[in-house]
Design a protein around this motif. Structure first.
Motif, short mmCIF file in Angstrom:
data_model
loop_
_atom_site.label_atom_id
_atom_site.label_comp_id
_atom_site.label_asym_id
_atom_site.label_seq_id
_atom_site.Cartn_x
_atom_site.Cartn_y
_atom_site.Cartn_z
N SER A 59 0.79 -1.36 -0.05
CA SER A 59 -0.06 -0.04 0.07
C SER A 59 0.79 1.20 0.14
CB SER A 59 -0.91 0.06 1.19
OG SER A 59 -1.82 -1.17 1.01
N SER A 103 -6.85 -3.60 4.06
CA SER A 103 -7.53 -4.18 5.03
C SER A 103 -8.41 -3.26 5.95
CB SER A 103 -6.82 -4.87 5.82
OG SER A 103 -5.50 -4.12 6.58
N THR A 106 -4.58 -2.31 9.47
CA THR A 106 -3.23 -2.14 9.64
C THR A 106 -2.77 -1.35 10.82
OG1 THR A 106 -2.58 -2.92 7.52
CG2 THR A 106 -0.80 -1.86 8.56
#
Ligand code: M6R
Length: 357
Positions: A59, A103, A106
């Protein structure tokens, strides 16, 4: 299930055209030259003084790409590794702080977003998971809509993050930047172009040829710099082989000492701009040291002349070509890991979402 694929990762790589159609669906008004993001009411056309992107791992590579794109369209932007941002706490006055986290769970990214919010920043979560912690805690949630990703290695979520950051950039500058019609048309063509890469890839044969090398270097410039970082990370994660990704211009500043005929160099060269031509120069340098060269390219430069193998991609816009190139790198890593018999969907020591700092 895996729908006939040997691994979730391969299935998810192949789901990318569909994922990108979902990411784009209903958000692009090509005729008007605008991007409408339902999730970001109140932000349209209101350019923040700057954008700070925070993220980890894959990411973070998406964040580097997004920050570059924002800057290119006149908005000062930075990408910072979330765990460092949370410690450093940079000034946030008039900044939009964007957490890129598929998600939404994190810990490092949540911690960075929380420190920014505590100091008054407006926050956005760019995430795949509706109702995730990041989506709930931020002022805005912008969904990448990639669909569920089971493989620990992020693949389709990365591609959808890149496209979502493109949309965010267009949204923040709505109708005010040149070339928007071209960019929006290329986004529409992207799922089809990606399908072409999947159908025609030469990655299985090329990967097989380079099993067991001393190390693997991934190089690129401009938008292909984050792609090279991502290519190396994915490769390490699932093959357990040593790899390094870096901007091609950095080769001479140290790493070139490691380049031998046992270290394949994977060079991503797209378009024929200054970044591409300079990368070709770096490819010549490694070729002169007998390193095997794999070029990921759309054929717009003569890089193939200096390469042992070519992984081809169709012609595309400078900001979408890296997504196509990255797909070749995903497949290269996947097929190498498969040759080596690795636990591709659940690599050792790793978890899908990292909920400790
Ligand atoms: O869920 P997140 O996007 O916040 O995850 C961040 C990283 O842990 C993640 O991108 C990781 O680097 C990938 N699984 C690697 O393939």
């Amino acid at each position: 299930g895996k729908s006939g694929y040997e691994h979730y990762m391969l299935k998810e790589i192949h789901e990318q055209p569909t994922a990108l159609r979902q990411t784009l669906s209903g958000r692009v008004n090509e005729q008007a030259g605008t991007v409408e993001l339902e999730d970001l009411d109140g932000l349209a056309g209101r350019e923040p003084a700057g954008v700070q992107l925070v993220a980890c791992g894959t990411s973070y590579h998406a964040a580097l790409y997004g920050a570059r794109m924002l800057r290119e369209q006149g908005i000062p932007a930075t990408a910072t590794i979330a765990s460092e941002y949370a410690l450093e706490r940079p000034p946030v006055a008039d900044q939009l702080v964007v957490g890129v986290t598929q998600s939404g769970e994190t810990a490092d990214t949540l911690s960075a977003l929380r420190t920014a919010a505590q100091r008054g920043a407006e926050t956005v979560a760019v995430t795949n998971v509706v109702g995730s912690t990041a989506a709930r805690e931020c002022d805005h949630a912008l969904y990448i809509r990639a669909g569920p990703e089971i493989g620990v290695a992020a693949t389709k979520t990365f591609s959808s993050q890149l496209v979502t950051l493109r949309l965010l950039t267009e949204h923040l500058t709505n109708g005010t930047t040149d070339g928007i019609h071209d960019r929006l048309a290329t986004l529409r063509a992207l799922p089809g172009a990606l399908q072409e890469v999947l159908d025609e890839t030469q990655a299985p044969a090329v990967a097989e040829e380079y099993v067991g090398a001393d190390g693997y270097f991934f190089i690129g410039r401009g938008y292909n710099y984050p792609v090279s970082l991502e290519g190396a990370l994915k490769f390490k994660e699932i093959t357990y082989e040593h790899a390094e990704g870096f901007p091609a211009g950095e080769l001479k500043h140290g790493t070139l000492a490691l380049v031998t005929n046992e270290t394949p160099v994977i060079a991503t060269v797209t378009g024929n701009d200054e970044a591409a031509r300079k990368t070709v120069g770096n490819v010549k340098e490694v070729e002169a040291r007998d390193a095997p060269v794999i070029a990921v390219t759309d054929g717009q430069t003569d890089v193939a002349r200096y390469a042992d193998h070519v992984l081809e991609i169709p012609d595309s816009h400078p900001t979408t070509a890296p997504i196509l190139a990255n797909t070749q790198l995903q497949l290269f890593a996947y097929h190498m890991a498969n040759e080596l018999g690795r636990a591709i969907d659940k690599p050792r020591n790793l978890a899908k979402s990292v909920t400790v700092e």
